[in-house]
Write a protein that holds these residues in place. Structure first.
Motif, mmCIF file in Angstrom:
data_model
loop_
_atom_site.group_PDB
_atom_site.id
_atom_site.type_symbol
_atom_site.label_atom_id
_atom_site.label_comp_id
_atom_site.label_asym_id
_atom_site.label_seq_id
_atom_site.Cartn_x
_atom_site.Cartn_y
_atom_site.Cartn_z
ATOM 1 N N LEU A 44 45.424 40.713 31.586
ATOM 2 C CA LEU A 44 45.314 39.467 32.340
ATOM 3 C C LEU A 44 46.619 38.682 32.265
ATOM 4 C CD1 LEU A 44 43.217 37.935 34.035
ATOM 5 C CD2 LEU A 44 42.519 36.743 31.951
ATOM 6 N N ALA A 45 47.283 38.738 31.133
ATOM 7 C CA ALA A 45 48.546 38.016 30.965
ATOM 8 C C ALA A 45 49.638 38.610 31.850
ATOM 9 C CB ALA A 45 48.967 38.051 29.503
ATOM 10 N N VAL A 46 49.675 39.935 31.949
ATOM 11 C CA VAL A 46 50.671 40.575 32.822
ATOM 12 C C VAL A 46 50.440 40.172 34.270
ATOM 13 C CG1 VAL A 46 51.435 42.796 33.751
ATOM 14 C CG2 VAL A 46 51.116 42.518 31.293
ATOM 15 N N PHE A 47 49.181 40.117 34.681
ATOM 16 C CA PHE A 47 48.897 39.694 36.058
ATOM 17 C C PHE A 47 49.274 38.234 36.252
ATOM 18 C CE2 PHE A 47 45.854 38.518 39.559
ATOM 19 C CZ PHE A 47 46.518 39.234 40.541
ATOM 20 N N ARG A 48 49.093 37.417 35.212
ATOM 21 C CA ARG A 48 49.541 36.021 35.297
ATOM 22 C C ARG A 48 51.042 35.946 35.538
ATOM 23 N NH1 ARG A 48 50.528 34.614 30.075
ATOM 24 N NH2 ARG A 48 52.734 34.582 30.630
ATOM 25 N N ILE A 49 51.773 36.788 34.861
ATOM 26 C CA ILE A 49 53.229 36.787 34.991
ATOM 27 C C ILE A 49 53.654 37.197 36.394
ATOM 28 C CG2 ILE A 49 55.347 37.928 34.191
ATOM 29 C CD1 ILE A 49 53.995 38.133 31.432
ATOM 30 N N VAL A 50 53.104 38.306 36.901
ATOM 31 C CA VAL A 50 53.527 38.779 38.226
ATOM 32 C C VAL A 50 53.013 37.855 39.330
ATOM 33 C CG1 VAL A 50 53.699 41.167 37.446
ATOM 34 C CG2 VAL A 50 51.543 40.368 38.405
ATOM 35 N N PHE A 51 51.845 37.252 39.125
ATOM 36 C CA PHE A 51 51.324 36.305 40.107
ATOM 37 C C PHE A 51 52.239 35.091 40.208
ATOM 38 C CE2 PHE A 51 48.597 32.585 41.075
ATOM 39 C CZ PHE A 51 48.134 32.971 42.322
ATOM 40 N N GLY A 52 52.626 34.536 39.069
ATOM 41 C CA GLY A 52 53.545 33.406 39.083
ATOM 42 C C GLY A 52 54.888 33.776 39.681
ATOM 43 N N ALA B 10 44.778 31.130 41.793
ATOM 44 C CA ALA B 10 45.360 30.002 41.068
ATOM 45 C C ALA B 10 44.265 29.169 40.414
ATOM 46 C CB ALA B 10 46.199 29.140 42.009
ATOM 47 N N PHE B 11 43.160 28.997 41.122
ATOM 48 C CA PHE B 11 42.024 28.275 40.538
ATOM 49 C C PHE B 11 41.495 29.011 39.311
ATOM 50 C CE2 PHE B 11 37.341 28.062 40.340
ATOM 51 C CZ PHE B 11 37.208 26.738 39.939
ATOM 52 N N GLN B 12 41.384 30.332 39.402
ATOM 53 C CA GLN B 12 40.892 31.101 38.264
ATOM 54 C C GLN B 12 41.831 31.005 37.071
ATOM 55 O OE1 GLN B 12 40.296 34.978 40.204
ATOM 56 N NE2 GLN B 12 38.095 34.677 40.012
ATOM 57 N N PHE B 13 43.131 31.034 37.330
ATOM 58 C CA PHE B 13 44.086 30.922 36.233
ATOM 59 C C PHE B 13 44.066 29.537 35.588
ATOM 60 C CE2 PHE B 13 46.453 34.679 37.997
ATOM 61 C CZ PHE B 13 46.342 35.450 36.848
ATOM 62 N N SER B 14 43.554 28.550 36.300
ATOM 63 C CA SER B 14 43.419 27.220 35.697
ATOM 64 C C SER B 14 42.220 27.145 34.760
ATOM 65 C CB SER B 14 43.284 26.156 36.797
ATOM 66 O OG SER B 14 42.027 26.240 37.448
ATOM 67 N N ILE B 15 41.394 28.190 34.757
ATOM 68 C CA ILE B 15 40.191 28.224 33.923
ATOM 69 C C ILE B 15 40.321 29.225 32.777
ATOM 70 C CG2 ILE B 15 37.699 28.612 33.924
ATOM 71 C CD1 ILE B 15 38.516 26.177 35.540
ATOM 72 N N VAL B 16 40.833 30.417 33.058
ATOM 73 C CA VAL B 16 40.835 31.489 32.068
ATOM 74 C C VAL B 16 41.977 31.308 31.070
ATOM 75 C CG1 VAL B 16 39.811 33.075 33.733
ATOM 76 C CG2 VAL B 16 42.295 33.012 33.480
ATOM 77 N N LEU C 123 38.349 38.356 32.366
ATOM 78 C CA LEU C 123 38.955 39.493 33.053
ATOM 79 C C LEU C 123 38.050 39.985 34.182
ATOM 80 C CD1 LEU C 123 41.124 41.670 33.345
ATOM 81 C CD2 LEU C 123 39.928 42.988 31.570
ATOM 82 N N LEU C 124 36.741 40.065 33.914
ATOM 83 C CA LEU C 124 35.800 40.513 34.939
ATOM 84 C C LEU C 124 35.790 39.582 36.141
ATOM 85 C CD1 LEU C 124 32.763 41.581 32.703
ATOM 86 C CD2 LEU C 124 34.346 43.090 33.920
ATOM 87 N N TRP C 125 35.964 38.302 35.902
ATOM 88 C CA TRP C 125 35.957 37.310 36.981
ATOM 89 C C TRP C 125 37.122 37.544 37.938
ATOM 90 C CZ3 TRP C 125 37.412 31.472 36.526
ATOM 91 C CH2 TRP C 125 36.929 30.778 37.649
ATOM 92 N N VAL C 126 38.303 37.763 37.389
ATOM 93 C CA VAL C 126 39.477 38.022 38.231
ATOM 94 C C VAL C 126 39.338 39.384 38.920
ATOM 95 C CG1 VAL C 126 41.986 38.232 38.266
ATOM 96 C CG2 VAL C 126 40.902 36.593 36.726
ATOM 97 N N GLN C 127 38.837 40.384 38.201
ATOM 98 C CA GLN C 127 38.598 41.687 38.816
ATOM 99 C C GLN C 127 37.600 41.561 39.981
ATOM 100 O OE1 GLN C 127 37.232 43.921 35.417
ATOM 101 N NE2 GLN C 127 39.244 44.856 35.082
ATOM 102 N N PHE C 128 36.575 40.773 39.792
ATOM 103 C CA PHE C 128 35.580 40.557 40.837
ATOM 104 C C PHE C 128 36.217 39.960 42.086
ATOM 105 C CE2 PHE C 128 32.989 37.212 42.819
ATOM 106 C CZ PHE C 128 31.975 37.967 43.376
ATOM 107 N N GLN C 129 37.096 38.977 41.915
ATOM 108 C CA GLN C 129 37.710 38.327 43.066
ATOM 109 C C GLN C 129 38.558 39.302 43.873
ATOM 110 O OE1 GLN C 129 37.311 34.853 44.236
ATOM 111 N NE2 GLN C 129 37.911 36.300 45.843
#
Length: 354
Positions: free
Chosen positions: A19-27, A123-129, A150-156
């Protein structure tokens, strides 16, 4: 007992590395996108020069900032994306990013893009997780987060593929349209005009959207599915020129691998921290969110007209690249018996004209 086991699975401590790696590439993707808006002059072109905007119902009050306000607005979005990437005040940065990007996204409905909607949701999900529990400049305590995050972001991400695939089960798409039009007008060469190529691309896209997530979840088919999906998004990036969407979805593929996969390259071990019990309010909120994401895209079935012709219910439904429309429109002012053409390009931007 089943409900208790279900909540235990959702709250199971899970390595936050993936999840952290996805946070990095998303940003990083959002920071680059903001830089492109500055470099290409899109801020002035889309949010300062136009005199008229097609507002969403109920959001007519939403207008671009006056003066140089939109430049400052995009600067704030860029800084928030950079801070999210670095893992500095991640939740706050993601919240600012979500609000700032949503403001820009909702100003004019003719600017709607599915990946802009997805960016707002992620972005909304990253403000929560707790995506800052690994690989962050200012990490929060421990390297584990509850599994539901992690499941929440995978679901989206899975929702995008699911409805993209369901929408392709239509007479036109199964008949090879509009893929046939796109391939024949492309610069790929005459080989792309062959009927078997048309149907391979059309049916291949449909099957991939529908089944790629289950194949990514299954360990035996995960690598093959990831390779096929990566090739799919690289082709889309080259062929359709649809901005950051293929790259964003490409970078989301590793979310479905082992959550600890980044540590194999860094040779690091996670630090455990006690997890809080999953509160009923959080579980209820997740249920409401999931229900909305699964039901709202289906609203166009409530309308009598074909959504690809009327456009009713098309936005926020993940109906991607399903039609090819060409139209023209002229405006006239009438005074007495005389008609005077209106040069609408003085009022709209190039995206609105399309």
């Amino acid at each position: 007992m089943r409900f208790k086991r279900f909540t235990e699975v959702l709250n199971r401590p899970t390595d936050a590395a993936s999840l952290a790696v996805f946070r990095i590439v998303f940003g990083a993707v959002l920071f680059v996108e903001v830089c492109r808006y500055f470099h290409k002059g899109w801020i002035a072109q889309y949010f300062i020069a136009p005199q008229f905007y097609f507002s969403y119902p109920g959001l007519e009050w939403l207008h671009p900032w006056s003066g140089n306000g939109m430049y400052w607005h995009f600067a704030v979005i860029g800084v928030a994306a950079l801070l999210l990437m670095l893992g500095i005040a991640s939740r706050l940065s993601a919240a600012v990013l979500c609000l700032g990007f949503s403001f820009m996204f909702l100003i004019d409905r003719t600017h709607y893009l599915n990946h802009f909607y997805l960016i707002c949701l992620l972005a909304f999900q990253f403000s929560i997780v707790n995506a800052d529990r690994a690989f962050a400049v200012l990490p929060s305590r421990g390297n584990f987060s509850p599994r539901w995050q992690l499941l929440w972001v995978q679901f989206q991400v899975a929702v995008v593929y699911l409805f993209g695939g369901l929408a392709k089960i239509s007479p036109d798409w199964l008949a090879g349209e509009p893929m046939r039009i796109w391939l024949q007008s492309s610069d790929l060469g005459t080989w792309a005009h062959a009927e078997w190529i048309v149907y391979t691309f059309s049916l291949g896209g449909l099957l991939l959207d529908l089944f790629v997530i289950p194949l990514l979840v299954l360990r035996k088919t995960r690598l093959l599915a990831a390779i096929a999906l990566a090739a799919f998004h690289l082709f889309n990036a080259y062929f359709f020129k649809i901005g950051v969407f293929p790259w964003l979805m490409l970078l989301a593929i590793p979310l479905y691998f082992d959550p600890s996969w980044p540590r194999r390259f860094l040779r690091s071990e996670p630090n455990a921290a006690p997890q809080r019990p999953l509160r009923p309010t959080v579980l209820a909120a997740l249920g409401i969110y999931a229900s909305f994401q699964l039901l709202f895209p289906l609203r166009h079935y409530l309308y009598s007209d074909n959504v690809l012709w009327s456009g009713e219910g098309e936005r926020f439904s993940w109906l991607m690249k399903l039609s090819h429309l060409e139209s023209s429109l002229e405006f006239f002012a009438k005074k007495g018996d005389s008609l005077y053409p209106i040069r609408y390009r003085h009022f709209f931007d190039p995206k609105t004209e399309q």
